[in-house]
Design a protein around this motif. Structure first.
Motif, PDB file in Angstrom:
ATOM      1  N   GLN A 151     -44.516 -41.435  27.755  1.00  0.00           N
ATOM      2  CA  GLN A 151     -44.764 -40.014  27.545  1.00  0.00           C
ATOM      3  C   GLN A 151     -45.312 -39.693  26.158  1.00  0.00           C
ATOM      4  O   GLN A 151     -46.060 -38.757  25.992  1.00  0.00           O
ATOM      5  CB  GLN A 151     -43.476 -39.223  27.784  1.00  0.00           C
ATOM      6  CG  GLN A 151     -42.996 -39.299  29.221  1.00  0.00           C
ATOM      7  CD  GLN A 151     -43.972 -38.659  30.198  1.00  0.00           C
ATOM      8  OE1 GLN A 151     -44.526 -37.610  29.908  1.00  0.00           O
ATOM      9  NE2 GLN A 151     -44.203 -39.293  31.329  1.00  0.00           N
ATOM     10  N   ASN A 152     -44.899 -40.475  25.163  1.00  0.00           N
ATOM     11  CA  ASN A 152     -45.294 -40.153  23.799  1.00  0.00           C
ATOM     12  C   ASN A 152     -46.443 -41.019  23.281  1.00  0.00           C
ATOM     13  O   ASN A 152     -46.691 -41.068  22.102  1.00  0.00           O
ATOM     14  CB  ASN A 152     -44.093 -40.261  22.854  1.00  0.00           C
ATOM     15  CG  ASN A 152     -43.525 -41.661  22.831  1.00  0.00           C
ATOM     16  OD1 ASN A 152     -43.950 -42.516  23.591  1.00  0.00           O
ATOM     17  ND2 ASN A 152     -42.560 -41.899  21.966  1.00  0.00           N
ATOM     18  N   GLU A 153     -47.132 -41.704  24.172  1.00  0.00           N
ATOM     19  CA  GLU A 153     -48.236 -42.572  23.761  1.00  0.00           C
ATOM     20  C   GLU A 153     -49.473 -41.732  23.467  1.00  0.00           C
ATOM     21  O   GLU A 153     -49.865 -40.877  24.249  1.00  0.00           O
ATOM     22  CB  GLU A 153     -48.548 -43.576  24.865  1.00  0.00           C
ATOM     23  CG  GLU A 153     -49.618 -44.563  24.479  1.00  0.00           C
ATOM     24  CD  GLU A 153     -49.842 -45.614  25.554  1.00  0.00           C
ATOM     25  OE1 GLU A 153     -50.966 -46.120  25.629  1.00  0.00           O
ATOM     26  OE2 GLU A 153     -48.909 -45.894  26.300  1.00  0.00           O
ATOM     27  N   THR A 154     -50.084 -41.999  22.317  1.00  0.00           N
ATOM     28  CA  THR A 154     -51.319 -41.303  21.961  1.00  0.00           C
ATOM     29  C   THR A 154     -52.393 -42.332  21.652  1.00  0.00           C
ATOM     30  O   THR A 154     -52.107 -43.416  21.167  1.00  0.00           O
ATOM     31  CB  THR A 154     -51.133 -40.406  20.724  1.00  0.00           C
ATOM     32  OG1 THR A 154     -50.702 -41.217  19.636  1.00  0.00           O
ATOM     33  CG2 THR A 154     -50.114 -39.318  20.983  1.00  0.00           C
ATOM     34  N   CYS A 155     -53.615 -41.989  21.939  1.00  0.00           N
ATOM     35  CA  CYS A 155     -54.732 -42.871  21.634  1.00  0.00           C
ATOM     36  C   CYS A 155     -55.144 -42.658  20.180  1.00  0.00           C
ATOM     37  O   CYS A 155     -55.318 -41.525  19.747  1.00  0.00           O
ATOM     38  CB  CYS A 155     -55.908 -42.585  22.557  1.00  0.00           C
ATOM     39  SG  CYS A 155     -55.558 -42.973  24.268  1.00  0.00           S
ATOM     40  N   VAL A 156     -55.289 -43.764  19.467  1.00  0.00           N
ATOM     41  CA  VAL A 156     -55.697 -43.692  18.072  1.00  0.00           C
ATOM     42  C   VAL A 156     -57.162 -44.118  18.000  1.00  0.00           C
ATOM     43  O   VAL A 156     -57.540 -45.140  18.562  1.00  0.00           O
ATOM     44  CB  VAL A 156     -54.820 -44.625  17.201  1.00  0.00           C
ATOM     45  CG1 VAL A 156     -55.221 -44.544  15.747  1.00  0.00           C
ATOM     46  CG2 VAL A 156     -53.352 -44.275  17.369  1.00  0.00           C
ATOM     47  N   SER A 157     -57.962 -43.349  17.318  1.00  0.00           N
ATOM     48  CA  SER A 157     -59.385 -43.653  17.225  1.00  0.00           C
ATOM     49  C   SER A 157     -59.620 -44.860  16.311  1.00  0.00           C
ATOM     50  O   SER A 157     -58.771 -45.217  15.496  1.00  0.00           O
ATOM     51  CB  SER A 157     -60.151 -42.450  16.673  1.00  0.00           C
ATOM     52  OG  SER A 157     -59.810 -42.253  15.310  1.00  0.00           O
ATOM     53  N   ASP A 158     -60.772 -45.480  16.468  1.00  0.00           N
ATOM     54  CA  ASP A 158     -61.153 -46.602  15.608  1.00  0.00           C
ATOM     55  C   ASP A 158     -61.182 -46.173  14.142  1.00  0.00           C
ATOM     56  O   ASP A 158     -60.796 -46.927  13.254  1.00  0.00           O
ATOM     57  CB  ASP A 158     -62.522 -47.146  16.003  1.00  0.00           C
ATOM     58  CG  ASP A 158     -62.505 -47.854  17.346  1.00  0.00           C
ATOM     59  OD1 ASP A 158     -61.397 -48.153  17.842  1.00  0.00           O
ATOM     60  OD2 ASP A 158     -63.589 -48.113  17.893  1.00  0.00           O
ATOM     61  N   LEU A 159     -61.625 -44.964  13.903  1.00  0.00           N
ATOM     62  CA  LEU A 159     -61.690 -44.444  12.537  1.00  0.00           C
ATOM     63  C   LEU A 159     -60.292 -44.345  11.927  1.00  0.00           C
ATOM     64  O   LEU A 159     -60.076 -44.716  10.771  1.00  0.00           O
ATOM     65  CB  LEU A 159     -62.375 -43.073  12.530  1.00  0.00           C
ATOM     66  CG  LEU A 159     -62.570 -42.439  11.164  1.00  0.00           C
ATOM     67  CD1 LEU A 159     -63.464 -43.308  10.284  1.00  0.00           C
ATOM     68  CD2 LEU A 159     -63.169 -41.057  11.314  1.00  0.00           C
ATOM     69  N   GLU A 160     -59.326 -43.893  12.717  1.00  0.00           N
ATOM     70  CA  GLU A 160     -57.952 -43.771  12.229  1.00  0.00           C
ATOM     71  C   GLU A 160     -57.340 -45.144  11.969  1.00  0.00           C
ATOM     72  O   GLU A 160     -56.653 -45.357  10.969  1.00  0.00           O
ATOM     73  CB  GLU A 160     -57.096 -42.986  13.224  1.00  0.00           C
ATOM     74  CG  GLU A 160     -55.649 -42.835  12.831  1.00  0.00           C
ATOM     75  CD  GLU A 160     -55.422 -42.054  11.544  1.00  0.00           C
ATOM     76  OE1 GLU A 160     -54.305 -42.146  10.994  1.00  0.00           O
ATOM     77  OE2 GLU A 160     -56.339 -41.368  11.078  1.00  0.00           O
ATOM     78  N   VAL A 161     -57.607 -46.096  12.845  1.00  0.00           N
ATOM     79  CA  VAL A 161     -57.109 -47.465  12.640  1.00  0.00           C
ATOM     80  C   VAL A 161     -57.695 -48.035  11.361  1.00  0.00           C
ATOM     81  O   VAL A 161     -56.977 -48.610  10.531  1.00  0.00           O
ATOM     82  CB  VAL A 161     -57.457 -48.363  13.847  1.00  0.00           C
ATOM     83  CG1 VAL A 161     -57.148 -49.824  13.547  1.00  0.00           C
ATOM     84  CG2 VAL A 161     -56.695 -47.909  15.081  1.00  0.00           C
ATOM     85  N   SER A 162     -58.992 -47.861  11.174  1.00  0.00           N
ATOM     86  CA  SER A 162     -59.654 -48.351   9.968  1.00  0.00           C
ATOM     87  C   SER A 162     -59.069 -47.704   8.712  1.00  0.00           C
ATOM     88  O   SER A 162     -58.822 -48.372   7.707  1.00  0.00           O
ATOM     89  CB  SER A 162     -61.152 -48.073  10.050  1.00  0.00           C
ATOM     90  OG  SER A 162     -61.799 -48.518   8.896  1.00  0.00           O
TER      91      SER A 162
END
Length: 68
Positions: free
Chosen positions: A18-29
């Motif tokens: 339920q609390n899973e969010t997608c993290v963008s490549d930019l945010e990971v970087s």
């Protein structure tokens, strides 16, 4: 009284977090760069050497599996 039966087993059903969010490549970087910025020069050198060693081991393993 009517009874409905759910045919799919519970163990076979896909569950979603339920609390899973997608993290963008930019945010990971951005996060990786923030972590790396706290490393000392010695830590960077040690990590670079370890990465080069692991890469060499990977290439050797791939070459051996291809020869087999």
């Amino acid at each position: 009284m009517l009874t409905a039966t759910f045919k799919e087993n519970v163990s076979e059903s896909a569950t979603m977090v339920q609390n899973e969010t997608c993290v963008s490549d930019l945010e990971v970087s951005r996060r990786v760069m923030a972590i790396r910025s706290k490393w000392s020069v010695a830590e960077r050198i040690r990590r670079r050497r370890e990465a080069e060693k692991r890469f060499g081991d990977l290439i050797d393993a791939l070459a051996c599996s291809e020869a087999a």
